[in-house]
Each structure stands twice: as structure tokens, then as C-alpha cells.
Design a protein around this motif. Structure first.
Motif, short mmCIF file in Angstrom:
data_model
loop_
_atom_site.label_atom_id
_atom_site.label_comp_id
_atom_site.label_asym_id
_atom_site.label_seq_id
_atom_site.Cartn_x
_atom_site.Cartn_y
_atom_site.Cartn_z
N LYS A 117 0.81 -1.23 0.00
CA LYS A 117 0.00 0.00 0.00
C LYS A 117 0.84 1.27 0.00
N THR A 118 2.16 1.14 0.08
CA THR A 118 3.03 2.31 0.06
C THR A 118 3.30 2.72 -1.38
N PRO A 119 3.07 3.98 -1.73
CA PRO A 119 3.32 4.41 -3.12
C PRO A 119 4.81 4.39 -3.47
N GLU A 121 6.38 6.51 -4.97
CA GLU A 121 6.94 7.86 -4.77
C GLU A 121 7.72 7.97 -3.45
N LYS A 154 2.80 -1.37 -9.77
CA LYS A 154 3.84 -0.74 -8.96
C LYS A 154 5.23 -1.16 -9.44
N GLU A 157 5.90 0.82 -12.51
CA GLU A 157 6.19 2.20 -12.16
C GLU A 157 7.61 2.33 -11.62
#
Length: 216
Positions: A117-119, A121, A154, A157
Motif C-alpha cells: 500500500k506504500t506508493p 513515490e 507498482k 512504475e
């Protein structure tokens, strides 16, 4: 280069050394060592004495994944016990750059991990200072979970950020990998694959060879 890192969390500890040697003989380049403190994650796994005792079992790269609060407290101890790569969670450190610098000062490679759940970014400020980014593909703390499909984006990304920045950073994934789905994170941009149950359940040598065959 794609790398397989068997996670000993799924191994049989009554014959741990033997099983580690089996993964090495079958071609697994890394050995993944999950450290859990019962605080950052619900489970408690194993720590320094186990790592120190198994260091002599193989010449693999010992990939130590710290799922512990304020990892800065233990970096020196894990280096002394035989870690080659130390990965810690950005969510667990009050000063991630301090931890990175500590690991680097002791001559070891640095990994930085994020929960599902941690982006992505959250790790951008540190990408140029690390060797590996670990994208968890299950909630950390327990083995045998199903791969979370939403984490595939993710991985993509993370790989794009690294490529766009012109960096040479490995993307590792951990959780839910099987011989049937290992192609999914690889195609998304991961190149270091942690596998626990998929390696240690059944014939270890055959499992490693099958996974590596799918990772070519």
C-alpha cells in the motif's frame, strides 16, 4: 540478469543447511533471509544467530530483508553475521538516508523495501543511493500468501522511474511467486525474484530449475 532468491522462511529448519546447499547446487544465486520483529509485522521469525550459523552453508549472496522497526539499531550486527545485501523498509525507519549511509559505510549493498500500500513515490528521494528496490507483492509478515495482482503496476512504475533516471538499480519482488506466475513480475520489470513455498515445497532442485527456466 534475472536472479532467483529462495526464501528460507519456507525451509525445513531441521535440515536447513542441507536445503540451502541444494538451492545453490540447482543454480539459485541469492538466498533470502526474512527478519521479522513482531512489531513492524505481526510475526517473529529469526535473527542474528541463525544468519551467522548458515553463512558457511553456501557461497550465495545473502539477501537480508529486515522487517523491523528502526533498523539502524542492527545494521552492524547483520553485517558481522554475514549479510551481503541489507534491505530495510522505508516505512520502518525514521531516517532512511541514515540507514542507507550506514549500510554503505560497512561495504554492503543497500536495498529499500515498500509494502503493497506504500506508493512508489516514497522511495524516489533515495533511488540514486540504493542498489535494489524491493516491491512487496504480499503483505509482509507471513509466507504462503497469494500474489497481489495490483502490485504489478507498482513494479512497472518502479522500473520506469529507475530507467528514466538512468540508474542501475535492481527491482526485487517478494510474495506469492509460483512457477506459473513468475513471468508476470518479470515482464513488469522485476529482475530479482524471491520465492519461498515455490522452492521449498517438494523437490527443491527441480523447483529451482523450473523457476530459473521460466526466468530466462
Amino acid at each position: 540478469m534475472n536472479i532467483l532468491a529462495p526464501s528460507i522462511l519456507s525451509a525445513d529448519f531441521t535440515i536447513l543447511g542441507q536445503q540451502i546447499k541444494e538451492t545453490e547446487a540447482a543454480g539459485a544465486q541469492y538466498l533470502h533471509f526474512d527478519v521479522m520483529d513482531g512489531i513492524f509485522v505481526p510475526s517473529i521469525s529469526f535473527g542474528l544467530p541463525v544468519l551467522k550459523s548458515i553463512r558457511k552453508a553456501s557461497k550465495q549472496v545473502y539477501d537480508v530483508h529486515l522487517m523491523i522497526e528502526e533498523p539502524i539499531r542492527y545494521i552492524e550486527h547483520f553485517v558481522e553475521s554475514g549479510a551481503d545485501i541489507i534491505t530495510f523498509h522505508v516505512e520502518a525507519a525514521s531516517d532512511s538516508r541514515e540507514v542507507i549511509d550506514k549500510i554503505r559505510s560497512l561495504g554492503k549493498k543497500v536495498g529499500l523495501a515498500i509494502k503493497p500500500k506504500t506508493p512508489v513515490e516514497a522511495v524516489v528521494p533515495y533511488l540514486e543511493h540504493i542498489d535494489m528496490l524491493l516491491v512487496m507483492t504480499v503483505e509482509p509478515g507471513f509466507g504462503g500468501q497469494k500474489y497481489m495482482d495490483e502490485c504489478t503496476d507498482k513494479i512497472k512504475e518502479a522500473r520506469k522511474l529507475i530507467s528514466d533516471a538512468g540508474l542501475s538499480v535492481d527491482v526485487e519482488i517478494d510474495g506469492g511467486v509460483t512457477v506459473d506466475n513468475v513471468n508476470v513480475p518479470l515482464e513488469a520489470g522485476a529482475n530479482v525474484i524471491v520465492a519461498g513455498s515455490a522452492v521449498f515445497n517438494g523437490d527443491i532442485s527441480e523447483n529451482v530449475k523450473n523457476l530459473l527456466g521460466k526466468m530466462q
